[in-house]
Every structure is written in C-alpha cells, then in structure tokens.
Design a protein around this motif. Structure first.
Motif, PDB file in Angstrom:
ATOM      1  N   PRO A  63       0.803  -1.229   0.000  1.00 59.16           N
ATOM      2  CA  PRO A  63       0.000   0.000   0.000  1.00 59.16           C
ATOM      3  C   PRO A  63       0.830   1.270   0.000  1.00 59.16           C
ATOM      4  CG  PRO A  63      -0.838  -1.564   1.616  1.00 59.16           C
ATOM      5  CD  PRO A  63       0.460  -2.113   1.129  1.00 59.16           C
ATOM      6  N   ILE A  64       2.053   1.203   0.537  1.00 60.37           N
ATOM      7  CA  ILE A  64       2.915   2.386   0.592  1.00 60.37           C
ATOM      8  C   ILE A  64       4.278   2.034   0.012  1.00 60.37           C
ATOM      9  CG2 ILE A  64       1.728   3.279   2.644  1.00 60.37           C
ATOM     10  CD1 ILE A  64       4.230   2.369   4.272  1.00 60.37           C
ATOM     11  N   PRO A  65       5.023   3.031  -0.482  1.00 62.82           N
ATOM     12  CA  PRO A  65       6.396   2.754  -0.918  1.00 62.82           C
ATOM     13  C   PRO A  65       7.293   2.492   0.284  1.00 62.82           C
ATOM     14  CG  PRO A  65       5.924   5.097  -1.067  1.00 62.82           C
ATOM     15  CD  PRO A  65       4.629   4.429  -0.703  1.00 62.82           C
ATOM     16  N   ARG A  66       8.523   2.103   0.014  1.00 68.04           N
ATOM     17  CA  ARG A  66       9.466   1.768   1.077  1.00 68.04           C
ATOM     18  C   ARG A  66       9.608   2.905   2.086  1.00 68.04           C
ATOM     19  NH1 ARG A  66      14.960   2.996   1.879  1.00 68.04           N
ATOM     20  NH2 ARG A  66      15.023   4.019  -0.167  1.00 68.04           N
ATOM     21  N   PRO A  67       9.371   2.633   3.364  1.00 67.09           N
ATOM     22  CA  PRO A  67       9.650   3.653   4.375  1.00 67.09           C
ATOM     23  C   PRO A  67      11.145   3.962   4.411  1.00 67.09           C
ATOM     24  CG  PRO A  67       8.190   1.947   5.245  1.00 67.09           C
ATOM     25  CD  PRO A  67       8.723   1.443   3.940  1.00 67.09           C
ATOM     26  N   ARG A  68      11.466   5.232   4.459  1.00 64.79           N
ATOM     27  CA  ARG A  68      12.872   5.639   4.435  1.00 64.79           C
ATOM     28  C   ARG A  68      13.440   5.878   5.827  1.00 64.79           C
ATOM     29  NH1 ARG A  68      14.599   6.764  -0.645  1.00 64.79           N
ATOM     30  NH2 ARG A  68      12.994   6.872  -2.263  1.00 64.79           N
ATOM     31  N   THR A  69      12.566   5.924   6.817  1.00 59.71           N
ATOM     32  CA  THR A  69      13.021   6.115   8.185  1.00 59.71           C
ATOM     33  C   THR A  69      12.270   5.150   9.100  1.00 59.71           C
ATOM     34  OG1 THR A  69      11.335   7.770   8.755  1.00 59.71           O
ATOM     35  CG2 THR A  69      13.390   8.572   7.744  1.00 59.71           C
ATOM     36  N   LEU A  70      12.861   4.885  10.247  1.00 60.18           N
ATOM     37  CA  LEU A  70      12.198   4.018  11.218  1.00 60.18           C
ATOM     38  C   LEU A  70      10.857   4.589  11.663  1.00 60.18           C
ATOM     39  CD1 LEU A  70      12.070   1.561  13.049  1.00 60.18           C
ATOM     40  CD2 LEU A  70      13.582   2.756  14.662  1.00 60.18           C
ATOM     41  N   PRO A  71      10.729   5.896  11.914  1.00 55.77           N
ATOM     42  CA  PRO A  71       9.407   6.420  12.283  1.00 55.77           C
ATOM     43  C   PRO A  71       8.338   6.171  11.213  1.00 55.77           C
ATOM     44  CG  PRO A  71      11.096   7.985  12.913  1.00 55.77           C
ATOM     45  CD  PRO A  71      11.780   6.916  12.106  1.00 55.77           C
ATOM     46  N   GLU A  72       8.710   6.220   9.925  1.00 55.64           N
ATOM     47  CA  GLU A  72       7.736   5.935   8.862  1.00 55.64           C
ATOM     48  C   GLU A  72       7.252   4.496   8.959  1.00 55.64           C
ATOM     49  OE1 GLU A  72       8.622   7.026   4.791  1.00 55.64           O
ATOM     50  OE2 GLU A  72       9.993   8.570   5.489  1.00 55.64           O
ATOM     51  N   LEU A  73       8.187   3.558   9.129  1.00 56.73           N
ATOM     52  CA  LEU A  73       7.779   2.157   9.264  1.00 56.73           C
ATOM     53  C   LEU A  73       6.979   1.974  10.542  1.00 56.73           C
ATOM     54  CD1 LEU A  73       7.943  -0.772   8.193  1.00 56.73           C
ATOM     55  CD2 LEU A  73       9.961  -1.067   9.666  1.00 56.73           C
ATOM     56  N   TRP A  74       7.386   2.637  11.605  1.00 56.24           N
ATOM     57  CA  TRP A  74       6.691   2.535  12.887  1.00 56.24           C
ATOM     58  C   TRP A  74       5.215   2.898  12.714  1.00 56.24           C
ATOM     59  CZ3 TRP A  74       9.478   1.924  17.772  1.00 56.24           C
ATOM     60  CH2 TRP A  74       8.646   1.941  18.885  1.00 56.24           C
ATOM     61  N   MET A  75       4.944   4.001  12.030  1.00 60.78           N
ATOM     62  CA  MET A  75       3.559   4.429  11.834  1.00 60.78           C
ATOM     63  C   MET A  75       2.786   3.412  10.995  1.00 60.78           C
ATOM     64  SD  MET A  75       3.129   7.171  13.543  1.00 60.78           S
ATOM     65  CE  MET A  75       1.588   7.767  12.860  1.00 60.78           C
ATOM     66  N   HIS A  76       3.447   2.866   9.984  1.00 60.00           N
ATOM     67  CA  HIS A  76       2.803   1.870   9.118  1.00 60.00           C
ATOM     68  C   HIS A  76       2.415   0.625   9.920  1.00 60.00           C
ATOM     69  CE1 HIS A  76       1.910  -0.545   5.611  1.00 60.00           C
ATOM     70  NE2 HIS A  76       2.918  -1.364   5.852  1.00 60.00           N
ATOM     71  N   LEU A  77       3.345   0.132  10.735  1.00 62.35           N
ATOM     72  CA  LEU A  77       3.077  -1.084  11.503  1.00 62.35           C
ATOM     73  C   LEU A  77       2.130  -0.817  12.670  1.00 62.35           C
ATOM     74  CD1 LEU A  77       6.626  -2.710  11.533  1.00 62.35           C
ATOM     75  CD2 LEU A  77       4.707  -3.169   9.994  1.00 62.35           C
ATOM     76  N   ALA A  78       2.235   0.357  13.271  1.00 65.97           N
ATOM     77  CA  ALA A  78       1.321   0.692  14.360  1.00 65.97           C
ATOM     78  C   ALA A  78      -0.120   0.717  13.881  1.00 65.97           C
ATOM     79  CB  ALA A  78       1.699   2.046  14.967  1.00 65.97           C
ATOM     80  N   ALA A  79      -0.333   1.117  12.626  1.00 69.85           N
ATOM     81  CA  ALA A  79      -1.683   1.108  12.061  1.00 69.85           C
ATOM     82  C   ALA A  79      -2.211  -0.316  11.965  1.00 69.85           C
ATOM     83  CB  ALA A  79      -1.680   1.775  10.688  1.00 69.85           C
ATOM     84  N   HIS A  80      -1.324  -1.270  11.680  1.00 68.04           N
ATOM     85  CA  HIS A  80      -1.735  -2.669  11.669  1.00 68.04           C
ATOM     86  C   HIS A  80      -2.244  -3.080  13.053  1.00 68.04           C
ATOM     87  CE1 HIS A  80       0.297  -2.733   7.862  1.00 68.04           C
ATOM     88  NE2 HIS A  80       0.241  -4.042   7.731  1.00 68.04           N
ATOM     89  N   LEU A  81      -1.493  -2.715  14.075  1.00 66.22           N
ATOM     90  CA  LEU A  81      -1.860  -3.125  15.426  1.00 66.22           C
ATOM     91  C   LEU A  81      -3.131  -2.420  15.901  1.00 66.22           C
ATOM     92  CD1 LEU A  81       1.596  -3.318  17.234  1.00 66.22           C
ATOM     93  CD2 LEU A  81       0.346  -5.100  16.016  1.00 66.22           C
ATOM     94  N   ASP A  82      -3.386  -1.225  15.395  1.00 69.97           N
ATOM     95  CA  ASP A  82      -4.570  -0.473  15.796  1.00 69.97           C
ATOM     96  C   ASP A  82      -5.828  -0.917  15.057  1.00 69.97           C
ATOM     97  OD1 ASP A  82      -3.089   1.011  17.576  1.00 69.97           O
ATOM     98  OD2 ASP A  82      -2.803   2.713  16.202  1.00 69.97           O
ATOM     99  N   ASP A  83      -5.662  -1.710  13.990  1.00 67.25           N
ATOM    100  CA  ASP A  83      -6.808  -2.131  13.179  1.00 67.25           C
ATOM    101  C   ASP A  83      -7.434  -3.374  13.808  1.00 67.25           C
ATOM    102  OD1 ASP A  83      -8.603  -3.031  11.282  1.00 67.25           O
ATOM    103  OD2 ASP A  83      -7.296  -2.567   9.587  1.00 67.25           O
TER     104      ASP A  83
END
Length: 233
Positions: A63-83
């Motif tokens: 759904p998103i391009p490669r996260p370039r920073t750890l905070p970007e990936l963090w937000m992406h994965l946190a959304a998984h856990l919040d769903d």
C-alpha cells in the motif's frame, strides 16, 4: 446434488455449524521459524530487514512505498496493530544470518468467523527470509492455526502483476480462483487482484505435502532441498 421442493439446487449441509473463534495473536513455533504477535520491540529489526536502500522492490505491490526512516515504518506497523480487523505477526527465523531477529511480517485479514474464512495478507519477506524453509514454514504455521480453529477457507490474494507472489501461492498448494479487475488503487496505480484459496477438505493433503517438504531429512547439510515442494504435492 440436493434440491428443494422448487427444483433448486442446494449447497451441501454443514451439520452443527457455528461461527469459528477469532484467531488470537498467539506464538506459533516451528522448526525453522517463530511466528509471533507483532510488537514495537521488533520494529527496528524489521526496518533493517526490509527497508534498506536496495529494498524498494519489496514494496512495489504494497500500500505504501518503502519507508525511508524508522518512524515511517513505525507508523505503518502501528496502524496494523490499531486495526481491529487485522491480526499481524512478526516472522522470526530460527536459523541463518537473521536468526532470532524479525525478518518479515504477515497478517490475518478478511476474518469472517461466521463463514469460517480468513486471508493471509501483507506478506513481506526480507532478503534473509526469501526462498528459505523458514518462509515456507511461516505460511504453513499460519494456515495450520486457522484450520485447527475450524476455518473452512484460507485465502491468498496478490496484485496480478506480482509474479513471485503468484508462484508462491501455487507452490504452497493454493488453487487459483480468478482475477478481480480494477479491484484497488495502490500507490496511485490500478491493481487487478488474483484470488487463491485452500479449503478445509484440501488442507489435509496440502498439510501433508508441507510437512514432508519441511522434514529435516529433505535437506542436505547445506540446507538445500532434496525434493521440491511441487513434487511433494
């Protein structure tokens, strides 16, 4: 085929059917991999495994391009856990260069307990996990857990242009069911989605083939397979 009083065909009865339990985020432990509930303690490992400068291709069909920073990936994965509709796991190989660290993720999605169907989705294998017996076992453990819970249908879907994912589904014993055209918009582009599934009546044979392939006797001292999974099936 059974028919009713109007001459209309009826599906096979399912005696005693009840909704299946929700698949909880439990630890699934195999010979070569641990499939564990995703938690933030693994985010930095996943960033290192999947978000390097040479890993952009791993994200082409996501759904998103490669996260370039750890905070970007963090937000992406946190959304998984919040769903609340998803159950997401970290894939932790127990052997090889990435042993003991998270090298991929996968989620249960489209969970319909009333009908007994669930999809494995968002599968992402880092380089150290790709084409390994740990990767195969990870999907096997997720399938086994779902069917042990009494689910009747286990789905795999992918972008129709994602040839490695298509090949993986067929290798693992999924049956191709068709293509949903103009199904999604992903990263601003059209996505046609190919559907695959394994049903509960197919699972015993698929499971046996997986277990035969995963048996340590099927690998030489260097970890190379003696018999391909397609042959085992």
């Amino acid at each position: 085929m059974e028919t009713n009083a109007h001459g209309q065909g009826l599906g096979a009865p399912i005696p005693g059917w009840e909704p299946r339990p929700w698949p909880e985020p439990v630890l699934l432990h195999g010979r070569y991999v641990a499939v564990e509930p995703l938690g933030s303690a693994r985010y930095a490992e996943l960033f290192a495994a999947t978000c390097g400068d040479d890993d952009a291709d791993l994200w082409t069909y996501r759904p998103i391009p490669r996260p370039r920073t750890l905070p970007e990936l963090w937000m992406h994965l946190a959304a998984h856990l919040d769903d609340p509709a998803m159950v997401t796991f970290a894939l932790v190989p127990l052997e090889g260069e990435a042993a003991g660290t998270a090298a991929g993720i996968a989620s249960y999605m489209r969970i319909e307990t009333g009908h007994g169907q669930v999809e494995v989705a968002g599968v992402l294998f880092g380089r150290a996990l790709q084409r390994t017996r740990a990767a195969t076992e990870a999907i096997h453990l997720l399938m086994r857990n779902a069917f042990d819970l009494g689910y009747r249908r286990f789905e795999w879907k992918c972008d129709s242009l994602n040839e490695p994912s298509r090949k993986a589904a067929l290798r693992l014993g999924f049956v191709e069911e068709g293509r949903f055209r103009n199904h999604m918009v992903t990263q601003g582009r059209n996505r046609d989605t190919d559907w695959f599934s394994v049903t509960d009546d197919e699972w015993p044979a698929v499971c046996a083939a997986h277990e035969q392939w995963l048996d340590p006797a099927n690998f030489d001292d260097a970890g190379r397979q003696r018999t391909a999974l397609s042959v085992a099936r």
